[in-house]
Design a protein around this motif. Structure first.
Motif, PDB file in Angstrom:
ATOM      1  N   GLY A 226      42.158  64.229  46.612  1.00 40.53           N
ATOM      2  CA  GLY A 226      43.337  64.881  47.162  1.00 40.53           C
ATOM      3  C   GLY A 226      43.201  66.385  47.079  1.00 40.53           C
ATOM      4  O   GLY A 226      42.798  66.921  46.045  1.00 40.53           O
ATOM      5  N   MET A 227      43.533  67.083  48.183  1.00 42.20           N
ATOM      6  CA  MET A 227      43.282  68.518  48.267  1.00 42.20           C
ATOM      7  C   MET A 227      44.433  69.253  48.935  1.00 42.20           C
ATOM      8  O   MET A 227      45.103  68.675  49.800  1.00 42.20           O
ATOM      9  N   PRO A 228      44.668  70.515  48.567  1.00 45.51           N
ATOM     10  CA  PRO A 228      45.604  71.322  49.341  1.00 45.51           C
ATOM     11  C   PRO A 228      45.053  71.515  50.756  1.00 45.51           C
ATOM     12  O   PRO A 228      43.850  71.714  50.940  1.00 45.51           O
ATOM     13  N   TYR A 229      45.908  71.464  51.743  1.00 44.77           N
ATOM     14  CA  TYR A 229      45.447  71.525  53.130  1.00 44.77           C
ATOM     15  C   TYR A 229      45.037  72.940  53.529  1.00 44.77           C
ATOM     16  O   TYR A 229      45.700  73.923  53.220  1.00 44.77           O
ATOM     17  N   SER A 230      43.925  73.006  54.239  1.00 46.06           N
ATOM     18  CA  SER A 230      43.501  74.225  54.931  1.00 46.06           C
ATOM     19  C   SER A 230      42.440  73.820  55.946  1.00 46.06           C
ATOM     20  O   SER A 230      41.807  72.767  55.814  1.00 46.06           O
ATOM     21  N   GLU A 231      42.242  74.638  56.951  1.00 41.16           N
ATOM     22  CA  GLU A 231      41.214  74.333  57.948  1.00 41.16           C
ATOM     23  C   GLU A 231      39.829  74.313  57.298  1.00 41.16           C
ATOM     24  O   GLU A 231      38.969  73.513  57.661  1.00 41.16           O
ATOM     25  N   GLU A 232      39.602  75.180  56.322  1.00 40.35           N
ATOM     26  CA  GLU A 232      38.322  75.221  55.627  1.00 40.35           C
ATOM     27  C   GLU A 232      38.082  73.932  54.853  1.00 40.35           C
ATOM     28  O   GLU A 232      36.967  73.392  54.847  1.00 40.35           O
ATOM     29  N   VAL A 233      39.139  73.427  54.199  1.00 38.97           N
ATOM     30  CA  VAL A 233      39.007  72.175  53.451  1.00 38.97           C
ATOM     31  C   VAL A 233      38.656  71.035  54.395  1.00 38.97           C
ATOM     32  O   VAL A 233      37.817  70.181  54.075  1.00 38.97           O
ATOM     33  N   LEU A 234      39.299  70.989  55.555  1.00 37.08           N
ATOM     34  CA  LEU A 234      38.989  69.930  56.522  1.00 37.08           C
ATOM     35  C   LEU A 234      37.532  69.992  56.959  1.00 37.08           C
ATOM     36  O   LEU A 234      36.881  68.951  57.142  1.00 37.08           O
ATOM     37  N   ARG A 235      37.001  71.192  57.130  1.00 41.81           N
ATOM     38  CA  ARG A 235      35.599  71.324  57.532  1.00 41.81           C
ATOM     39  C   ARG A 235      34.666  70.848  56.421  1.00 41.81           C
ATOM     40  O   ARG A 235      33.621  70.257  56.682  1.00 41.81           O
ATOM     41  N   ARG A 236      35.048  71.118  55.180  1.00 41.41           N
ATOM     42  CA  ARG A 236      34.191  70.731  54.059  1.00 41.41           C
ATOM     43  C   ARG A 236      34.318  69.272  53.670  1.00 41.41           C
ATOM     44  O   ARG A 236      33.413  68.703  53.055  1.00 41.41           O
ATOM     45  N   ALA A 237      35.456  68.659  54.012  1.00 39.03           N
ATOM     46  CA  ALA A 237      35.759  67.318  53.509  1.00 39.03           C
ATOM     47  C   ALA A 237      34.668  66.318  53.846  1.00 39.03           C
ATOM     48  O   ALA A 237      34.130  65.645  52.962  1.00 39.03           O
ATOM     49  N   VAL A 238      34.347  66.197  55.124  1.00 38.42           N
ATOM     50  CA  VAL A 238      33.380  65.171  55.533  1.00 38.42           C
ATOM     51  C   VAL A 238      31.948  65.587  55.219  1.00 38.42           C
ATOM     52  O   VAL A 238      31.137  64.767  54.772  1.00 38.42           O
ATOM     53  N   LYS A 239      31.630  66.857  55.390  1.00 38.54           N
ATOM     54  CA  LYS A 239      30.257  67.300  55.176  1.00 38.54           C
ATOM     55  C   LYS A 239      29.874  67.380  53.704  1.00 38.54           C
ATOM     56  O   LYS A 239      28.763  67.011  53.318  1.00 38.54           O
ATOM     57  N   GLN A 240      30.783  67.848  52.853  1.00 35.44           N
ATOM     58  CA  GLN A 240      30.430  68.091  51.456  1.00 35.44           C
ATOM     59  C   GLN A 240      31.062  67.103  50.485  1.00 35.44           C
ATOM     60  O   GLN A 240      30.400  66.649  49.554  1.00 35.44           O
ATOM     61  N   MET A 241      32.323  66.758  50.697  1.00 36.43           N
ATOM     62  CA  MET A 241      33.007  65.908  49.735  1.00 36.43           C
ATOM     63  C   MET A 241      32.758  64.417  49.959  1.00 36.43           C
ATOM     64  O   MET A 241      32.714  63.647  49.004  1.00 36.43           O
ATOM     65  N   LEU A 242      32.611  64.014  51.214  1.00 34.37           N
ATOM     66  CA  LEU A 242      32.397  62.602  51.493  1.00 34.37           C
ATOM     67  C   LEU A 242      31.141  62.052  50.817  1.00 34.37           C
ATOM     68  O   LEU A 242      31.198  60.963  50.225  1.00 34.37           O
ATOM     69  N   PRO A 243      29.997  62.745  50.854  1.00 28.53           N
ATOM     70  CA  PRO A 243      28.817  62.212  50.153  1.00 28.53           C
ATOM     71  C   PRO A 243      29.056  62.021  48.660  1.00 28.53           C
ATOM     72  O   PRO A 243      28.626  61.014  48.079  1.00 28.53           O
TER      73      PRO A 243
END
Length: 272
Positions: A226-243
């Motif tokens: 769970g994360m505070p929303y931001s456009e940067e977080v959305l960009r990082r979510a799948v590329k960096q956090m999902l793995p």
């Protein structure tokens, strides 16, 4: 021939069902209600609620103060009996803590219970929602990332039945609020193997979740960041956090198998 509802069968214990409804009437907003307030909330007569409360008080689950009633610590035995029977928290605790440290965000595990998800494990690093989340907290499954990865595992007929019984609420302008749109989203989650929900429960919140499977392949829980929303977080979510989330999921699934945890011990899907 259509079978009659279970509630009309000889096996249905009405008094037990009513007693559980009375127990569920207590929450943060109604912590010390009167008999009348409980009766109004659960839709039962004052006489029925009174008998349930007196029985629960005799058994030690409810206390009274004047005209108000309150839950006693003994009710925790019910929840902790479930958690201890799973052994899931012990198996997943270390994995979840490591994941939280790695991504620097709050991480949680939940199971599906009817229309809601129920938190069984949580490692917070900050408060990301206006409501306090902890073990036992409930959120609407349709609008939560962990709910969506578990719902996506339901067979099509079971999913259609679940969708047909829901009343969808728009928590924010971004909330998916129709059965058709939600089903399309769940099919996408099923295909991609994860759910990303942004600003659907609260404007400042987004979360990423993956399903946790038992040895037989059935989804038994959801794991999320769970994360505070931001456009940067959305960009990082799948590329960096999902793995990282997927690695933790794999470790948890391996731990479940090593620990001999059985799928039937999990909280069942509503339409199995």
């Amino acid at each position: 021939m259509t079978s009659k509802p279970f509630e009309e069968s000889a096996d249905y214990v009405q008094s037990l069902a009513r007693g559980l409804r009375v127990l569920r009437a207590f929450d943060r907003e109604l912590a010390s209600p009167s008999l009348s307030e409980i009766a109004e909330r659960v839709g039962l007569s004052r006489a029925v609620v009174r008998r349930s409360l007196l029985t629960l008080q005799h058994l030690g689950y409810v206390g009274s103060r004047g005209r108000s009633f309150f839950l006693t610590p003994r009710v925790l035995e019910l929840g902790y009996s479930y958690l201890s029977s799973l052994d899931l928290t012990e198996l997943a605790q270390q994995c979840l803590e490591q994941l939280s440290q790695r991504v620097g965000e709050s991480c949680s595990m939940a199971v599906l219970d009817g229309s809601d998800i129920v938190y069984v494990l949580r490692v917070p690093v900050r408060r990301v929602m206006s409501v306090a989340l902890g073990v036992g907290a409930r959120l609407p499954a349709f609008a939560a990332s962990m709910g969506r990865v578990m719902l996506a595992d339901l067979p099509d007929d079971a999913l259609d039945a679940w969708l047909g019984e829901q009343k969808f609420r728009a928590y924010t302008p971004q909330t998916i609020r129709t059965a058709g749109a939600l089903k399309a989203e769940l099919l996408r989650v099923r295909k991609q193997g994860y759910a990303l929900v942004a600003r659907e429960l609260e404007p400042g919140l987004c979360s990423l979740a993956v399903p946790v499977r038992a040895g037989d392949g059935r989804v038994i829980a959801g794991l999320n960041i769970g994360m505070p929303y931001s456009e940067e977080v959305l960009r990082r979510a799948v590329k960096q956090m999902l793995p990282a989330l997927q690695e933790s999921r794999q470790a948890i699934e391996q731990a479940i198998q090593r620990g001999g945890w059985l799928p039937h011990m999990a909280m069942k899907h509503a339409y199995e």
